[in-house]
Design an enzyme around this catalytic site. Structure first.
Site, PDB file in Angstrom:
ATOM      1  N   SER A 141      52.137  49.279 -75.638  1.00  0.00           N
ATOM      2  CA  SER A 141      52.947  49.392 -74.451  1.00  0.00           C
ATOM      3  C   SER A 141      54.324  48.885 -74.936  1.00  0.00           C
ATOM      4  O   SER A 141      54.604  47.958 -75.749  1.00  0.00           O
ATOM      5  CB  SER A 141      52.472  48.732 -73.307  1.00  0.00           C
ATOM      6  OG  SER A 141      51.383  49.401 -72.722  1.00  0.00           O
TER       7      SER A 141
ATOM      8  N   ARG B  63      55.716  53.414 -67.266  1.00  0.00           N
ATOM      9  CA  ARG B  63      56.757  52.666 -67.183  1.00  0.00           C
ATOM     10  C   ARG B  63      58.403  52.863 -67.462  1.00  0.00           C
ATOM     11  O   ARG B  63      59.223  52.720 -66.561  1.00  0.00           O
ATOM     12  CB  ARG B  63      56.372  51.150 -68.216  1.00  0.00           C
ATOM     13  CG  ARG B  63      57.575  50.271 -68.302  1.00  0.00           C
ATOM     14  CD  ARG B  63      57.491  49.596 -69.533  1.00  0.00           C
ATOM     15  NE  ARG B  63      56.326  49.313 -70.108  1.00  0.00           N
ATOM     16  CZ  ARG B  63      55.401  48.036 -69.809  1.00  0.00           C
ATOM     17  NH1 ARG B  63      56.101  47.022 -69.388  1.00  0.00           N
ATOM     18  NH2 ARG B  63      54.359  47.928 -70.510  1.00  0.00           N
TER      19      ARG B  63
ATOM     20  N   TYR C 166      51.981  37.879 -69.653  1.00  0.00           N
ATOM     21  CA  TYR C 166      52.445  38.257 -70.820  1.00  0.00           C
ATOM     22  C   TYR C 166      53.649  37.357 -71.453  1.00  0.00           C
ATOM     23  O   TYR C 166      54.019  37.805 -72.452  1.00  0.00           O
ATOM     24  CB  TYR C 166      52.652  39.754 -70.864  1.00  0.00           C
ATOM     25  CG  TYR C 166      51.714  40.648 -70.194  1.00  0.00           C
ATOM     26  CD1 TYR C 166      50.304  40.775 -70.949  1.00  0.00           C
ATOM     27  CD2 TYR C 166      52.147  41.275 -69.143  1.00  0.00           C
ATOM     28  CE1 TYR C 166      49.568  41.514 -70.277  1.00  0.00           C
ATOM     29  CE2 TYR C 166      51.308  42.084 -68.619  1.00  0.00           C
ATOM     30  CZ  TYR C 166      49.758  42.253 -69.045  1.00  0.00           C
ATOM     31  OH  TYR C 166      49.087  43.241 -68.681  1.00  0.00           O
TER      32      TYR C 166
ATOM     33  N   CYS D 174      50.554  27.719 -56.171  1.00  0.00           N
ATOM     34  CA  CYS D 174      49.936  26.384 -56.699  1.00  0.00           C
ATOM     35  C   CYS D 174      49.539  26.595 -58.118  1.00  0.00           C
ATOM     36  O   CYS D 174      48.479  26.062 -58.622  1.00  0.00           O
ATOM     37  CB  CYS D 174      48.895  26.008 -55.849  1.00  0.00           C
ATOM     38  SG  CYS D 174      49.222  25.573 -54.192  1.00  0.00           S
TER      39      CYS D 174
END
Length: 476
Positions: A238, A319, A367, A394
């Protein structure tokens, strides 16, 4: 005379100190992004302030014209490039990047197929009236129910991911009385996203089958009357910026493809997707037209060397079609300066907290992804200040943008926009800390169209089996 600001020692080496932290880099922002007369960010001729007032924040915004233009350009680029070398090309939109009924309709209208990886994605595509024959079904662990649904609803192709799936799909197709078209996913040993073009054939990953097993498995496929073998499939990674990995992977696959021709036709070769986009000005992906031409030339050259015809080609971008056209709009809540010791000297990191976080953009935490951000509600003459944009969850790793220069006067109540969030942000969104997932709205020519409505606390409570909506204090 004012002192020029200097780069922060906390900034990553790739991050440039901007002359103007209000500017919108065309390579990163949607094609329609601009500033209005009041300095506010406008996308699709709709201001970020108008969108925030109507739909709330956080909010995913999709520039519909941008996405449509990229989808059309991608299809035309591949069709043209491969027609020039004597074959055809199919483009499947990878629904995992972002899928809604509306977006699936855009893709079908523009002549793209849809690539799905679950029954849920398949049902979204069908709800958009996408012809099931134009849908490809992926997945390394397709359930028996998913296989049955795909076969019985006429899915165009199923990508077989293992030896076991050959029998599962063949048996279901036999029960349904159909001949199911299938592809076989192969590990070529090429990992383009990390430039490990010469990886060994012993692939340590969950997807696909090794090159050395392909001929045996294709023989098994051809031995089942209920299966129709289309060809090999491979996905090498990717966020790929060049075509070297695709060319090397195709070369390896075509060598096996040639041997498979001895046993029968192999009409297609599917090279997957993974074409990269610019998340920051530092990114320089190859334009899609050049990618298509370079891939076509490399495949034609390899086929000529092997003495075989060029198969039909399929690709699966997601994408690169939907990512650049999307932004996320947040409202700034808290601004906090933290002093950090750098080689004995104090440096300041400014934390800008927004009303979302890893629930609407998990990629940074997963990532270490980099993003670009800008104040969306105004422009500022303040000097650039290094900031880290963080969420309200949190977790110390709840980071939206790890490093960016924004005007030093950024303050609570400002709207903040993060660019290139059209892909994988909504797809990976979650309800951590019981935050509802944001709405998704398409903008075009001054008009808005709600694609996915915002989740409310009431929506979340309705899933709780012990929740009594009639009790006092129930969410409304």
């Amino acid at each position: 005379m004012p002192v020029s600001p200097s780069a922060s020692p906390l900034a990553p080496t790739w991050l440039r100190l901007p002359d103007d932290p209000n500017l919108l880099a065309p390579s990163v922002w949607p094609s329609s992004a601009a500033r209005d007369a009041d300095g506010g960010l406008v996308v699709g001729e709709v201001s970020a302030r108008t969108l925030a007032d109507e739909y709330g924040t956080p909010l995913y915004v999709i520039d519909e014209a941008d996405v449509r233009e990229r989808a059309t350009a991608t299809r035309e680029a591949f069709e043209s490039a491969f027609a020039a070398v004597g074959t055809s090309a199919k483009v499947y939109y990878a629904g995992k990047a972002f899928l809604s009924v509306g977006v699936a309709r855009w893709m079908a209208e523009l002549g793209l197929g849809i690539d799905v990886a679950s029954l849920g994605e398949f049902m979204v595509a069908l709800a958009a009236d996408v012809d099931p024959a134009r849908i490809g079904f992926h997945g390394n662990n397709k359930s028996l129910g998913e296989i049955a649904s795909g076969v019985r609803m006429g899915v165009g192709s199923i990508v077989l991911d293992s030896r076991l799936e050959i029998d599962r799909v063949a048996d279901e197709a036999a029960r349904a009385g159909v001949r199911q078209k299938v592809r076989l996913r192969v590990n070529s040993g090429v990992h383009a996203s990390t430039h490990e073009f010469l990886a060994t054939s012993h692939e340590d990953q969950k997807f696909g089958v090794p090159l050395g097993e392909v001929e045996e498995l294709v023989a098994l496929i051809r031995g089942r009357d209920s299966l129709d073998f289309l060809g090999l499939h491979c996905h090498i990674g990717s966020q790929i910026f060049d075509t070297g990995g695709f060319s090397e992977s195709a070369r390896r696959l075509l060598a096996v493809h040639k041997r498979l021709l001895d046993g029968g036709p192999v009409p297609e070769l599917n090279l997957g997707g993974g074409f990269g986009i610019a998340y920051t000005e530092n990114d320089d992906p190859t334009p899609i037209g050049a990618i298509a031409r370079q891939m076509a030339a490399a495949i034609a050259e390899t086929c000529a060397e092997l003495g075989i015809g060029i198969p039909a080609i399929a690709v699966e971008p997601g994408r690169s079609i939907v990512g650049p056209g999307g932004i996320t709009v947040y409202e700034v809540g808290m601004v906090k300066d933290v002093t950090v010791d750098v080689d004995g000297l104090d440096a300041t990191r400014r934390y800008v907290s927004v009303d979302g976080g890893m629930s609407d953009n998990l990629r940074t935490a997963l990532y270490g992804a980099d993003y670009t951000a800008r104040i969306a509600s105004r422009v500022s003459t303040a000097a650039p200040q290094l900031v880290r944009v963080v969420g309200k969850h949190c977790e110390s790793g709840d980071i939206v943008v790890g490093a960016e220069y924004l005007p030093a006067d950024i303050a609570p109540g400002d709207l903040l926009a993060v660019a290139a969030t059209g892909a994988y942000c909504w797809s990976l969104s979650n309800n951590y800390n019981y935050l509802g997932r944001p709405a998704v709205v398409a903008v075009r020519d001054g008009e808005t169209h709600l694609l996915i409505r915002r989740e409310t606390e009431a929506d979340l409570l309705r899933r709780d089996a012990d929740f009594d909506p009639t009790a006092d204090g129930s969410a409304r």
